[in-house]
Design an enzyme around this catalytic site. Structure first.
Site, PDB file in Angstrom:
ATOM      1  N   PRO A   2       0.830  -1.203   0.000  1.00 33.67           N
ATOM      2  CA  PRO A   2       0.000   0.000   0.000  1.00 33.67           C
ATOM      3  C   PRO A   2       0.866   1.255   0.000  1.00 33.67           C
ATOM      4  O   PRO A   2       1.834   1.363   0.748  1.00 33.67           O
ATOM      5  CB  PRO A   2      -0.801  -0.133   1.301  1.00 33.67           C
ATOM      6  N   GLU A   3       0.504   2.195  -0.863  1.00 39.86           N
ATOM      7  CA  GLU A   3       1.241   3.443  -0.977  1.00 39.86           C
ATOM      8  C   GLU A   3       0.431   4.555  -0.323  1.00 39.86           C
ATOM      9  O   GLU A   3      -0.587   4.295   0.317  1.00 39.86           O
ATOM     10  CB  GLU A   3       1.556   3.720  -2.445  1.00 39.86           C
ATOM     11  N   LYS A  58       3.632   6.495   4.713  1.00 34.74           N
ATOM     12  CA  LYS A  58       2.795   5.298   4.631  1.00 34.74           C
ATOM     13  C   LYS A  58       2.434   4.761   6.013  1.00 34.74           C
ATOM     14  O   LYS A  58       2.041   3.602   6.155  1.00 34.74           O
ATOM     15  CB  LYS A  58       3.511   4.220   3.818  1.00 34.74           C
ATOM     16  N   HIS A 101      -5.311 -14.759  10.255  1.00 28.58           N
ATOM     17  CA  HIS A 101      -4.314 -13.697  10.148  1.00 28.58           C
ATOM     18  C   HIS A 101      -4.780 -12.381  10.763  1.00 28.58           C
ATOM     19  O   HIS A 101      -4.199 -11.330  10.483  1.00 28.58           O
ATOM     20  CB  HIS A 101      -3.928 -13.499   8.687  1.00 28.58           C
ATOM     21  N   ARG A 120       1.075 -11.942   5.411  1.00 29.46           N
ATOM     22  CA  ARG A 120       2.517 -12.125   5.209  1.00 29.46           C
ATOM     23  C   ARG A 120       3.350 -11.571   6.360  1.00 29.46           C
ATOM     24  O   ARG A 120       4.554 -11.808   6.425  1.00 29.46           O
ATOM     25  CB  ARG A 120       2.938 -11.471   3.886  1.00 29.46           C
ATOM     26  N   ARG A 163      22.054  14.738  -9.210  1.00 35.02           N
ATOM     27  CA  ARG A 163      21.861  13.304  -8.953  1.00 35.02           C
ATOM     28  C   ARG A 163      21.910  12.525 -10.263  1.00 35.02           C
ATOM     29  O   ARG A 163      21.194  12.850 -11.208  1.00 35.02           O
ATOM     30  CB  ARG A 163      20.523  13.051  -8.249  1.00 35.02           C
ATOM     31  N   ARG A 274      12.522  -3.234  -9.188  1.00 39.01           N
ATOM     32  CA  ARG A 274      11.099  -2.915  -9.335  1.00 39.01           C
ATOM     33  C   ARG A 274      10.772  -2.685 -10.806  1.00 39.01           C
ATOM     34  O   ARG A 274      11.574  -2.126 -11.555  1.00 39.01           O
ATOM     35  CB  ARG A 274      10.738  -1.663  -8.529  1.00 39.01           C
TER      36      ARG A 274
END
Length: 284
Positions: A2-3, A58, A101, A120, A163, A274
């Protein structure tokens, strides 16, 4: 994982149920998640009233009247569901049985139950003195909120200057900006016409000036849609998020580009482990 939009959606769902209410029972059903749960967690929660529910990056932050704040991170598969707490006069439904869970269960004086479920166990919870919350190890190094006033063109220009990491990686650096994740960086870069492969220090100030409001818009649209449900994420009422139906590039490998007249398809490349999704023709 989740973001920011998913976590903010969960926070907004929890707010009317938890804010101002007292925890009458805290059922801690295992000693750890990703890390050990805080010592004496049950006694530190029971009888306490939640004064405020906030979000940082988050993380969900539940400020208690004891002077402590409960920090919650959903991890990869965590979800928080609300049961019970019907309005006066409404038909009473029995609380559902707890599942395998369901690791932390909070019962409130209103009859509402808040359940943290994490198959998880990559989620996390901790308790911290509220006055020291900004120094907590999970929060201390975070950059500004992308929806806050401290995130603006001048700030991002300064942080990206020189950068040589890809712009995608720079935006995922939580020290640069807090809460951005893979989905929404891919979507924002597409709308800004910036390739995820471009070196961060070589993104012009003009393009940064357009990227900042695009990031805000993408996040705002995702929050309005209840976030994105790809695997485990659910809203607090169990419903799916809907923003995945509006993806322009994310998870659309080999699908036609949505830009009118563009002959290309969405490509996928792996950056720092990613997947990045982008259109090579529209993003430079």
């Amino acid at each position: 994982m989740p973001e920011l939009p998913e976590v903010e959606t969960v926070r907004r769902g929890l707010e009317p149920v938890m804010t101002g209410q007292r925890i009458i029972e805290a059922d801690i059903r295992r000693p750890d998640l990703r890390w050990p749960l805080p010592a004496n967690m049950q006694t530190r929660l029971e009888g306490k009233r939640i004064l405020r529910l906030a979000r940082r990056s988050k993380y969900i932050l539940a400020e208690l009247d004891s002077g402590e704040t409960l920090i919650i991170h959903l991890g990869m598969s965590g979800r928080i569901l609300i049961h019970g707490g019907q309005a006066p006069g409404a038909f009473h439904h029995a609380l559902p049985s707890l599942e395998k869970h369901d690791h932390v269960v909070l019962d409130f004086d209103t009859g509402a139950r808040v359940v943290f479920n994490d198959a998880r166990r990559f989620g996390a919870m901790d308790l911290c003195e509220t006055t020291e919350i900004d120094q907590h190890p999970m929060l201390a190094t975070l950059g500004p909120e992308p929806l806050g006033n401290a995130f603006h063109e001048a700030y991002l220009t300064t942080r990206l200057k020189g950068r040589m990491t890809p712009i995608k990686s720079a935006l995922l650096d939580q020290k640069v900006v807090a809460g951005l994740g893979n989905i929404y960086v891919c979507e924002a870069l597409f709308q800004a016409g910036i390739s995820p492969l471009r070196k961060a220090g070589r993104v012009s100030e003009t393009r940064i000036a357009s990227l900042v409001p695009i990031i805000r818009t993408v996040l705002g649209d995702a929050i309005e849609a209840g976030g994105s449900s790809l695997r485990d994420y659910r809203q607090t009422d169990g419903d799916l998020g809907y923003f995945q139906h509006r993806f322009r590039v994310y998870d659309r490998e080999n699908a036609p580009c949505v830009t009118a007249g563009c002959p290309d398809v969405v490509r996928r490349v792996v950056q720092s482990g990613r997947s990045s999704f982008y259109c090579p023709s529209c993003q430079r």
